[in-house]
Design an enzyme around this catalytic site. Sequence first.
Site, short mmCIF file in Angstrom:
data_model
loop_
_atom_site.label_atom_id
_atom_site.label_comp_id
_atom_site.label_asym_id
_atom_site.label_seq_id
_atom_site.Cartn_x
_atom_site.Cartn_y
_atom_site.Cartn_z
CD GLU A 13 -3.02 -1.01 0.24
OE1 GLU A 13 -3.22 0.09 -0.28
OE2 GLU A 13 -3.68 -2.03 -0.06
CB CYS A 46 -1.09 7.03 1.13
SG CYS A 46 -2.32 6.11 2.03
#
Lengths: 563, 488
Positions: free
Chosen positions: B208, B246
């Site tokens: 991720e 993110c």
Amino acid sequence: MQLLYFSDVSTKLFLSASSCSTMKSLCHGPFIAASAPVGRRAFGGHLTTKSFHKQLHFRSRCVVFSSFSCSATLSVVPELEEKLVFDGEEANLLVRELRKNFDSGRTKSYEWRVSQLEAINKMLEEKEKEITEALYEDLAKPQFEAFIAEISQAKSSCDEALKELKDWMKPEKVNTSITTFPSSAEIVPEPLGVVLVISTWNFPFLLSMDPVIGAISAGNAVVLKPSEIAPATSSLLVNLIQQYLDSSAIRVVEGAVPETTALLEQKWDKILYTGSARVGRIVMAAAAKHLTPVILELGGKCPAVVESDVNLQVTARRIIAGKWACNSGQACISIDYIITRKEFAPKLISALKEELEQFFGKDPMESKDMSRIVSPNQFARLVKLLDEDKVSDKVVLGGQRDEKKLKIAPTIILDVPEDALVMQEEIFGPILPIITVDNIENCYSIIKSKPKPLAAYLFTNNEQLKKDYVDKISSGGMLINDAIIHVATRGLPFGGVEESGMGCYHGKFSFDSFSHRKSVLYRSFDADSSIRYPPYTPEKEKLLKALISGNILQIILALFGWS
Amino acid sequence: MMERDLNDLRESYESGKTKEASWRESQLKGLRRFLMDKQQDIMQALMQDLGKHQIEAFRDEIGTLIKTLNLALKSLKDWMSSKKAALPQLALLTSAEIVPQPLGVVLIISSWNFPIGLSLEPLIGAVAAGNAAVLKPSELSPACSSLLASSLTTYLDNKGIKVMEGGAEESQQLLEQRWDKIFFTGSARVGRIVMSAAVKHLTPVTLELGGKCPAVVDSLSSSWDIEVTVKRIIVAKYGTCAGQACIAIDYVLVEKGYCSKLVQLIKLYINKMFGDNPQKSKTISRIVNKHHFSRLKNLLADEKVKESVIYGGSMDQDNLFIEPTILVDPPLEAAVMSEEIFGPLLPIITLEKIEDSIKFINCRPKPLALYVFTKNQTLQRRMISETSSGSVTFNDAILQYAADTLPFGGVGESGFGMYHGKFSFDTFSHHKAVVRRSFLTDFWYRYPPWTLNKLQLLQVSYNYDYLGLLLVLLGLKRPSKHVISGHM
């Protein structure tokens, strides 16, 4: 051969490719690379990847053999010719070209995908004979096997994709929760980009075309690297794919270690590799550099547990179908060894003997219904397994071999010690060890002492045993009371776990493996609640908690400031 | 020490305990109790590590986790059940199913920006799927890390789930062990290290990562729409761990003619939301540490970039605070437009036409998220089909993280593999194909010696040609010419 050899040797090969010994190493190197059995040796992936750099700026004209002969029965004499080597730069140009074509969007359209799949279907129909012949040349594969195990499987895969593609491509609507209310959401499959398929030699046609079908269905541009160990099929694939498919997006690169190394240096959007765990590691290490997701289809020692309550004749036949009648055991899902009860073993062996004779005749060495061993190297490896001191006196059936014809008779060995090579590595040939146990439950500890296999088989009518086996044994796939045929079962994923690989394909799973599933959330500008925004107040906190908990009553209370 | 812990875990897993539905349920409940009981401690730790406001802490971490846990507890039985597969013609008396099984002992390496959320969200998946798990929280959020190590563990079965604290060295040691899955949240640089380490044991990984997530803002005509857009942009930039997320908006793309209106509104709403002195209002997180502070400072150091700052830009090094900052058209080759910003700096890039944003996005690595604020459905369609990103969200931002029914994960440089809701369960499961056959039906034509007749039978049965099958069986169908000319 050391693991690091794979890339190191290739660099050297480039530099000295004109010597005669090169021919030998070219045959030898790729053989080890592409077909070595599961190795559990640890190695430093970083060292391997470093050596990939060596070739990046290297390009030269040198002499190579245009066709490699790795098999004694082949009449092809390697001819010398001047040829431009496929190196890193060449590979880079190829990928750049395909990427440009992918970016143009042509491969994304439904029409393009269908046209390519239909062309594959046409090719399968028109070239069945050529494909069968190439498989015969590479493996002496009986036409029957070529048809059922390769051509028809590819066809069925293609048909399924053609039939289902519209459905697969449709965005999947999903429900949204109160937390994101009001909104709608869907999951949109999109192609990954330019993908690489590295295939293998045992089912050199199917294991090339099946992933390519998946890659095309998902709308990717694809490069196929068939195995150089099955040269006839490899060169047939070059011709057929060029002839039938859109070469602006679908290409075949033939070659061995140097070519594969050059390909692996490039940035791909997905790599599907079929072969050994050892090379699987090299592929994954190369992929890590570019953060490329990989599918590794490896092998392992697939066990078959046989309980004594079975229908003996049917069981024996299915074992034979899953071992010798399946490319002479040269299949990643073929039965590697059998575990059965001590008192049942003699019965099983005699049933196997009887059925084997029915299938392959009195002298199996003369039978045309069994594939040969792919190469002298593989042949030598199998003979070594058989001739180990601890093993040679355990042979209860077969054992005959013919080095010239690369044939080994169906061979059964009974109760070899655990530390024998034949019980340590993937056999990948017509040797079948039978391990006997006092209690059938002992099979669990034997199977679990080895890396997780790609397939595990069980023959029994005992429901409890079936249930326990499914629960306790971890393997890529599992088949009760038969062998092999689960891979032809629609709607099931095909793939390994741990040492037998990662990722899966077949049917819709192929499509998914070569797609990115993009989440798409639609929100409107209406119904904007202020609780998400600062300044933060205690009231907002309350409402937020209520919203997240999804409790309508609490939400109402909080909205009205009552809680 | 580590070896012993790992042996414990492997033993627990091998014993079959973690596979039991009851174990999974009890651990999920333990996690939920931890979040309920320790809410104040968690909020404090987040305040200490990141200056995260408690509403933000609840909205983005605690609350979202409780929601996920509720879903997992409700759905566990369903997730664990086998799925039947449809079967083809030859398969009389056969059944096929896909059985989800745990992978074994898994490693979760978490990140510092949502140190609780990004630790426990994957852990929920790992536990629901019946794995033994090690969680390695980030050492850059030390208060949260130690809270997880000391307090969370009292709620869980420590033979099956462990929290191991540490920095790069400990991570390195952990990566050398054998795992059945590694789940990593962080940078692409470390992602490569993780994947390279995973090679040794052929361990599947989920990465991720992040990337520069663009927000495309169409020239919206309604003032309500644009105000909502602005509010959502601000929350997705400054209000989400100060842009240290993110999926935070990295930069905005807007038409030249619309830019000044947008900027003016963003300024206005920054003031409305955070007050005259955002630092004092404590509604914006601080920068996690000195290193990241100076990284962000350096992004603005370039003379041309500095000139492009039209709002904010003040920095308090002692308190690691950076004011919400807006840049208009900084040079595209500057670091601020080539690196992931991960902080409260918002570049706004102007384009001639909003459609040019497609090309702009496609020239750069694939982002984890793409945000598009528009009512134009053609533009919406084009954005979906002509760009690639982990996810696309229309007319909002960040919110997709909370949608359990959507997979969360990247593509290309933003990572691979996905999680959230059922996808987390799947990520930590092996989907085993299981076929059951009976001994009663057996087709003789499956076995050698091969004859023309058998080949034909197979050809027709593989082609689903039931009529043909009947004809061949009755000896009424002639072999095809391929069959005759083959190597029989």
